[in-house]
Motif scaffolding. Structure first.
Motif, short mmCIF file in Angstrom:
data_model
loop_
_atom_site.label_atom_id
_atom_site.label_comp_id
_atom_site.label_asym_id
_atom_site.label_seq_id
_atom_site.Cartn_x
_atom_site.Cartn_y
_atom_site.Cartn_z
N UNK A 155 -6.60 18.25 5.07
CA UNK A 155 -6.19 19.00 6.25
C UNK A 155 -5.92 18.10 7.45
N UNK A 156 -5.42 16.89 7.18
CA UNK A 156 -5.10 15.96 8.26
C UNK A 156 -3.69 15.42 8.06
N UNK A 157 -2.65 16.28 8.17
CA UNK A 157 -1.28 15.79 7.98
C UNK A 157 -0.84 14.82 9.07
N UNK A 158 -1.58 14.76 10.20
CA UNK A 158 -1.18 13.84 11.26
C UNK A 158 -1.25 12.39 10.79
N UNK A 170 0.84 -1.19 0.00
CA UNK A 170 0.00 0.00 0.00
C UNK A 170 0.88 1.24 0.00
N UNK A 171 0.33 2.33 -0.51
CA UNK A 171 1.03 3.61 -0.48
C UNK A 171 0.07 4.67 0.01
N UNK A 172 0.51 5.47 0.96
CA UNK A 172 -0.31 6.54 1.55
C UNK A 172 0.28 7.89 1.17
N UNK A 173 -0.57 8.77 0.64
CA UNK A 173 -0.13 10.10 0.23
C UNK A 173 -1.13 11.14 0.72
N UNK A 174 -0.74 12.41 0.56
CA UNK A 174 -1.69 13.48 0.83
C UNK A 174 -2.56 13.70 -0.41
N UNK A 175 -3.23 14.83 -0.47
CA UNK A 175 -4.15 15.09 -1.57
C UNK A 175 -3.56 16.03 -2.62
N UNK A 176 -2.24 15.97 -2.82
CA UNK A 176 -1.60 16.74 -3.86
C UNK A 176 -2.09 16.33 -5.24
#
Length: 330
Positions: free
Chosen positions: A262-265, A231-237
């Protein structure tokens, strides 16, 4: 609690009490022998009569009854304002009409005196997670760094000299103020959730094509060490929301996941790695050119993965968790 120079330890209290109660010594004579006051000798003798040898230990200094203790409903209001509003003792005291010292005492008692113990977005206690084996989840993100002008940046040489270095750096376009544009270095980083082993590449953009190329290189790098990525987890870029990213993940057999806006944690492991990256490599020492800084990245990554102790891995280097899986150190 007894101190180093105490006249009576629990053992000597028992000897004094038995001398008075069982041997018939007077409290005054026992006080002289044991070098304490007569009331003290009488106190331990009375305690021995009531509780026996167990009564010779120190008692808690906490009062049996505290009529002026902060009421439970007020405590709940203090905790609510701390969790939901993230207010400090002074602000909470102003809202509830209490003394700031009282609010602080309640927060300490409830173990909420440190805001770092509370999640920023929800106000709830922080809940941490970690996948159980390497490759189960990798985090990806991009760290943006301003390029260094020839001669060094203002962080080390000061603002006036840094501006002169910017102006003297050749081959750079001008901005609206006729100052040279130094450009941006985009550090594409990948970190394994379980082992904290990191992989990074520096590029001049953060497009989907570049992000996909980094993902392919990173999965090949981990595969060479016996770690298949699941799996790969990223932000919403924008690069990670593109169809090309989704198709590349499907081709590699990886499930793409994104954090909530808005949840960088949720992606906090790589966010914390970026701080370490900046302190240890990007701004760790003076670089006189951007080329010199980029050349120093592979050596710093090797130090981070193979030699730097990490608290999340039992104060051992991150690579040790891959070694346990693959049996190799490369």
């Amino acid at each position: 609690m007894t101190h180093a120079n105490a006249a009576l330890t629990p053992k000597h209290r028992l000897r004094l009490a038995r001398a008075v109660v069982e041997q018939g010594w007077t409290p005054a004579y026992a006080a002289t022998v044991f070098n304490v006051s007569a009331p003290t000798a009488r106190k331990w003798a009375d305690r021995y009569l009531v509780g026996g040898p167990a009564a010779m230990e120190d008692r808690s200094s906490r009062p049996h009854h505290c009529p002026r203790r902060t009421p439970a409903p007020v405590v709940r209001k203090i905790v609510h304002l701390r969790w939901k509003k993230r207010l400090g003792p002074v602000q909470i005291a102003g809202r509830l009409g209490l003394a700031a010292s009282t609010v602080h005492a309640v927060l300490v008692r409830c173990r909420l005196n440190r805001l770092s113990h509370v999640d920023r977005a929800t106000g709830e206690p922080i809940r941490r997670y970690e996948h159980d084996h390497p490759g189960s989840l990798i985090h990806v993100d991009v760290k943006k760094l301003g390029n260094i002008p020839d001669g060094g940046g203002h962080r080390y040489v000061g603002r006036p000299q840094g501006d002169k270095h910017r102006a003297a750096t050749p081959g750079k376009p001008k901005n609206a103020h006729h100052n040279p544009k130094m450009g941006t270095a985009f550090v594409h980083t990948v970190i394994d959730d379980h082992s904290r082993v990191a992989y990074a590449e520096i590029h001049d953009d953060e497009t989907a094509a570049t992000a996909i190329a980094v993902l392919r290189n990173a999965t090949a790098w981990f595969a060479a060490r016996g770690v298949p990525v699941q799996r790969v987890l990223s932000d919403n870029g924008s690069a990670y929301r593109s169809h090309a990213w989704r198709e590349a993940c499907a081709e590699l057999g990886i499930t793409p996941k994104r954090t909530r806006p808005y949840r960088p944690q949720t992606n906090g492991k790589i966010e914390r790695f970026h701080r370490t990256l900046a302190d240890g490599w990007a701004y760790g020492r003076m670089f006189t050119t951007e080329t010199a800084r980029r050349k120093a990245l592979p050596a710093w990554l090797h130090e981070y993965n193979h030699h730097r102790p990490h608290t999340a891995t039992g104060s051992r280097p991150p690579i040790t968790r891959l070694n346990n899986l693959s049996g190799q150190y490369s």
